[in-house]
Design an enzyme around this catalytic site. Structure first.
Site, PDB file in Angstrom:
ATOM      1  N   GLU A  67     -44.069 123.230   1.219  1.00 33.50           N
ATOM      2  CA  GLU A  67     -43.756 121.803   1.323  1.00 33.50           C
ATOM      3  C   GLU A  67     -42.252 121.573   1.402  1.00 33.50           C
ATOM      4  O   GLU A  67     -41.516 121.836   0.441  1.00 33.50           O
ATOM      5  CB  GLU A  67     -44.296 121.014   0.118  1.00 33.50           C
ATOM      6  CG  GLU A  67     -44.148 119.512   0.320  1.00 33.50           C
ATOM      7  CD  GLU A  67     -43.609 118.715  -0.865  1.00 33.50           C
ATOM      8  OE1 GLU A  67     -43.703 117.478  -0.830  1.00 33.50           O
ATOM      9  OE2 GLU A  67     -43.083 119.325  -1.826  1.00 33.50           O
TER      10      GLU A  67
ATOM     11  N   ASP B 143     -45.360 123.801  -3.631  1.00 31.39           N
ATOM     12  CA  ASP B 143     -44.753 122.506  -3.917  1.00 31.39           C
ATOM     13  C   ASP B 143     -43.223 122.578  -3.944  1.00 31.39           C
ATOM     14  O   ASP B 143     -42.652 123.568  -4.432  1.00 31.39           O
ATOM     15  CB  ASP B 143     -45.264 122.074  -5.307  1.00 31.39           C
ATOM     16  CG  ASP B 143     -44.805 120.698  -5.726  1.00 31.39           C
ATOM     17  OD1 ASP B 143     -45.280 119.718  -5.133  1.00 31.39           O
ATOM     18  OD2 ASP B 143     -43.958 120.593  -6.654  1.00 31.39           O
TER      19      ASP B 143
HETATM   20  C1  QV4 Z   1     -38.320 109.274 -13.979  1.00 31.43           C
HETATM   21  C2  QV4 Z   1     -37.247 108.577 -13.149  1.00 31.43           C
HETATM   22  C3  QV4 Z   1     -36.214 109.592 -12.662  1.00 31.43           C
HETATM   23  C4  QV4 Z   1     -35.610 110.293 -13.882  1.00 31.43           C
HETATM   24  C5  QV4 Z   1     -36.693 110.879 -14.792  1.00 31.43           C
HETATM   25  C6  QV4 Z   1     -36.064 111.366 -16.063  1.00 31.43           C
HETATM   26  O1  QV4 Z   1     -37.870 107.985 -11.982  1.00 31.43           O
HETATM   27  O2  QV4 Z   1     -35.193 108.950 -11.927  1.00 31.43           O
HETATM   28  O3  QV4 Z   1     -34.782 111.358 -13.437  1.00 31.43           O
HETATM   29  O4  QV4 Z   1     -37.729 109.915 -15.089  1.00 31.43           O
HETATM   30  O5  QV4 Z   1     -37.007 111.935 -16.915  1.00 31.43           O
HETATM   31  C7  QV4 Z   1     -42.958 111.202 -12.100  1.00 31.43           C
HETATM   32  C8  QV4 Z   1     -42.504 109.752 -11.971  1.00 31.43           C
HETATM   33  C9  QV4 Z   1     -40.989 109.663 -11.955  1.00 31.43           C
HETATM   34  C10 QV4 Z   1     -40.434 110.276 -13.233  1.00 31.43           C
HETATM   35  C11 QV4 Z   1     -40.934 111.714 -13.303  1.00 31.43           C
HETATM   36  C12 QV4 Z   1     -40.485 112.399 -14.566  1.00 31.43           C
HETATM   37  O6  QV4 Z   1     -43.041 109.205 -10.781  1.00 31.43           O
HETATM   38  O7  QV4 Z   1     -40.592 108.299 -11.875  1.00 31.43           O
HETATM   39  O8  QV4 Z   1     -39.003 110.267 -13.165  1.00 31.43           O
HETATM   40  O9  QV4 Z   1     -42.385 111.755 -13.246  1.00 31.43           O
HETATM   41  O10 QV4 Z   1     -41.043 111.769 -15.667  1.00 31.43           O
HETATM   42  C13 QV4 Z   1     -45.070 113.979  -8.149  1.00 31.43           C
HETATM   43  C14 QV4 Z   1     -44.792 112.486  -7.978  1.00 31.43           C
HETATM   44  C15 QV4 Z   1     -43.563 112.054  -8.740  1.00 31.43           C
HETATM   45  C16 QV4 Z   1     -43.710 112.476 -10.197  1.00 31.43           C
HETATM   46  C17 QV4 Z   1     -43.783 113.998 -10.207  1.00 31.43           C
HETATM   47  C18 QV4 Z   1     -43.870 114.602 -11.595  1.00 31.43           C
HETATM   48  O11 QV4 Z   1     -44.639 112.188  -6.621  1.00 31.43           O
HETATM   49  O12 QV4 Z   1     -43.461 110.651  -8.669  1.00 31.43           O
HETATM   50  O13 QV4 Z   1     -42.606 112.001 -10.948  1.00 31.43           O
HETATM   51  O14 QV4 Z   1     -45.004 114.374  -9.496  1.00 31.43           O
HETATM   52  O15 QV4 Z   1     -44.976 114.144 -12.280  1.00 31.43           O
HETATM   53  C19 QV4 Z   1     -39.156 114.777  -2.923  1.00 31.43           C
HETATM   54  C20 QV4 Z   1     -39.352 116.286  -2.979  1.00 31.43           C
HETATM   55  C21 QV4 Z   1     -40.789 116.691  -2.713  1.00 31.43           C
HETATM   56  C22 QV4 Z   1     -41.770 115.895  -3.587  1.00 31.43           C
HETATM   57  C23 QV4 Z   1     -41.515 114.408  -3.351  1.00 31.43           C
HETATM   58  C24 QV4 Z   1     -42.396 113.530  -4.205  1.00 31.43           C
HETATM   59  O16 QV4 Z   1     -38.477 116.932  -2.080  1.00 31.43           O
HETATM   60  O17 QV4 Z   1     -40.919 118.061  -2.980  1.00 31.43           O
HETATM   61  O18 QV4 Z   1     -40.162 114.095  -3.662  1.00 31.43           O
HETATM   62  N1  QV4 Z   1     -43.159 116.280  -3.369  1.00 31.43           N
HETATM   63  C25 QV4 Z   1     -43.838 117.232  -4.282  1.00 31.43           C
HETATM   64  C26 QV4 Z   1     -45.256 116.817  -4.592  1.00 31.43           C
HETATM   65  C27 QV4 Z   1     -45.237 115.595  -5.472  1.00 31.43           C
HETATM   66  C28 QV4 Z   1     -44.628 115.931  -6.805  1.00 31.43           C
HETATM   67  C29 QV4 Z   1     -43.518 116.888  -6.710  1.00 31.43           C
HETATM   68  C30 QV4 Z   1     -43.118 117.465  -5.536  1.00 31.43           C
HETATM   69  C31 QV4 Z   1     -42.938 117.380  -7.971  1.00 31.43           C
HETATM   70  O19 QV4 Z   1     -45.998 116.641  -3.420  1.00 31.43           O
HETATM   71  O20 QV4 Z   1     -46.551 115.063  -5.651  1.00 31.43           O
HETATM   72  O21 QV4 Z   1     -44.112 114.710  -7.406  1.00 31.43           O
HETATM   73  O22 QV4 Z   1     -43.775 118.463  -8.401  1.00 31.43           O
HETATM   74  O23 QV4 Z   1     -39.186 114.327  -1.595  1.00 31.43           O
END
Ligand code: QV4
Ligand code: CA
Length: 483
Positions: free
Chosen positions: A224, A188
């Site tokens: 990824e 990830d």
């Molecule tokens: C919120 C605000 C942020 C703020 C933060 C402060 O939006 O602006 O900084 O609070 O605490 C969830 C929420 C998100 C929240 C965050 C923290 O959606 O709004 O931030 O939690 O509370 C998955 C989801 C994310 C989720 C995250 C953690 O997609 O929405 O965030 O899990 O639970 C980029 C990267 C790529 C990534 C992609 C999604 O380059 O690597 O974004 N893809 C991988 C996974 C993905 C996962 C992550 C990475 C993180 O495939 O599923 O994100 O592990 O492009």
């Protein structure tokens, strides 16, 4: 890390998103093994946050609390049993490894009972303390490489992967999984880690378990990295570390089957389109992020919500030689409520994940979509296995949205994506003379085709018919001589 570690003759993996370990074990035995699947990408198996607002979103599993194998999908014992049973069914397990960060907020205990306090960066189950994390900064400029790799991705506490201690803790976790018999990893958020740090961690990995793999076998790794061109971090920085996700493929295939450009153009999709080399790319039509507008999502991505185009797109991907292919297997959310992009897996009232149940046609019930069980998609897995290593030949297009091609002399597919316009033509198939069953409209049962039969004459030519009115139009494939 490039060798796929599939049992020989198997070429396709499926992401059973949020499935329980007990259900995956059963699916390996009753479906994936017999249908020729190489393996399963499983959701992160390690201890994670329990998020209650919104209520138990799918993404809580991307907020690690420790590396104990106690998660929403089940216990360590259930995980170990799944790996054994799947390996026995010739199906490999690939683990989604979240190693860039820990949680983004909260304190308390995780799904395995370990104490954590996000603000203090304390994770007792590992243990990690504040010393094990990077500077307390947020990523808000994706053009700043240092920020992308050393700061917090959406608030997620960013691990200091330059530290020997942190590398060892992560390697211990991955080696624990290897000792249980997993075949590799989907790693990830690689864009957010320095390639040198990732390399240092992989260099600490043990070879795969010799109960199921040859001595010295390395794990298959797919990293990824979302790179659609033009960014400061490119996917090619990671190709020496295994395969890398190719997100341009989702966009282009989505556009083509949504008729934003003509299908005839797809012939050369791959390197010629500035994508990664075929032997370095991991491709898919959609993934758990972009199907719901996360990570690289957008209106071009095709999902199960557009079944007609989606089946054709997945069939095309599985028929075309480019890349190593992954199929998505989803759970539903209510698309008319945009806010529900967070909706977790189908659950009982006590928040435990529902068991996957099947109707009498073998299709899933209760909010599990099981795209991998749709007959058109499942049969194309077999197609890719028999086509493996064969060149794309006998290309046909009508100048618009009808295409056909063979994979050497082993398999042939035709696709009609015209709004109005039947395909009814004699086409060269590359196949030996004989009678064949179309494996998308049916299969070979007791010597008879349950779907369309196709006759290939002595010149390798067959009359191919696909109506654009059939709903969905049936893409035509041939595979096995009918006995
Ligand atoms: C919120 C605000 C942020 C703020 C933060 C402060 O939006 O602006 O900084 O609070 O605490 C969830 C929420 C998100 C929240 C965050 C923290 O959606 O709004 O931030 O939690 O509370 C998955 C989801 C994310 C989720 C995250 C953690 O997609 O929405 O965030 O899990 O639970 C980029 C990267 C790529 C990534 C992609 C999604 O380059 O690597 O974004 N893809 C991988 C996974 C993905 C996962 C992550 C990475 C993180 O495939 O599923 O994100 O592990 O492009
Ligand atoms: Ca980082």
């Amino acid at each position: 890390y490039h060798d796929d570690t599939c049992v020989s003759g198997r070429t396709v993996i499926v992401h059973l998103f949020d499935w329980k370990w007990t259900d995956i074990a059963a699916e390996c035995e009753r479906f994936l093994g017999p249908k020729g699947f190489c393996g399963v990408q499983v959701s992160p198996p390690n201890e994670h946050l329990v998020i209650t607002s919104p209520h138990r979103p799918w993404y809580e599993r991307y907020q690690p609390v420790s590396y104990k194998l106690e998660s929403r999908s089940g216990t360590r014992g259930q995980f170990a049993d799944m790996v054994k049973r799947c390996n026995a069914a010739q199906v490999r397990i690939y683990v989604d490894a979240v190693i860039n960060h820990m949680s983004a907020s909260g304190h308390g205990v995780g799904t395995g009972g370990s104490a954590y306090n996000t603000m203090n960066m304390s994770y007792a189950g590992v243990p990690y303390s504040a010393l094990d994390f990077n500077y307390n900064c947020e990523i808000n400029n994706y053009n700043d490489i240092n920020q992308v790799r050393n700061c917090k991705l959406v608030g997620l506490q960013d691990l200091a992967l330059s530290k020997r201690y942190v590398r060892e803790k992560i390697a211990d976790y991955l080696n624990d999984l290897i000792s249980l018999g997993v075949a590799g990893f989907r790693v990830d958020a690689c864009k957010h880690m320095w390639p040198g740090d990732i390399e240092a961690i992989y260099s600490l990995l043990q070879p795969l378990n010799i109960t199921w793999f040859g001595p010295g076998t390395k794990p298959f790794v797919f990293n990824e990295v979302i790179d659609k061109g033009g960014g400061v971090i490119s996917a090619s920085e990671y190709t020496h570390l295994g395969r890398v996700t190719e997100f341009r493929f989702c966009d282009e295939v989505g556009k083509a089957f949504r008729r934003q450009f003509m299908l005839k153009n797809l012939r050369t999709i791959g390197e010629a389109w500035a994508m990664l080399p075929s032997d370095k790319a991991l491709v898919f039509v959609d993934n758990h992020d972009n199907q719901r507008g996360h990570g690289g999502g957008g209106s071009t991505i095709l999902t199960f919500h557009n079944p007609r185009e989606y089946k054709m797109a997945v069939a095309f991907m599985l028929a075309h030689p480019y890349g190593f292919t992954r199929i998505m297997s989803s759970h539903v959310w209510n698309i008319s409520h945009g806010q529900q992009d967070w909706m977790g897996p189908p659950s009982y009232d006590n928040d435990t994940t529902k068991t996957v149940t099947l109707d009498n046609e073998g299709q899933c019930l209760d909010g599990w979509v099981c795209e991998h069980r749709w007959p058109a998609i499942a049969s194309m897995v077999k197609f890719r296995n028999v086509a493996d290593g064969q060149p794309l030949e006998n290309w046909f297009d009508n100048g618009f949205d009808q295409i056909a091609f063979s994979r050497g002399r082993n398999a042939f597919i035709a696709i009609n994506n015209e709004v109005v316009g039947d395909l009814h033509r004699e086409l060269p198939t590359g196949m030996a003379t004989g009678s064949y069953c179309d494996v998308i409209s049916g299969e070979l049962v007791n010597g008879e085709c349950t779907g369309q039969a196709v006759h290939v004459d002595q010149d390798g030519v067959a009359l191919i018919t696909i109506s654009s009115l059939s709903n969905p139009p049936i893409p035509m494939t041939e595979e096995k001589p009918k006995k």
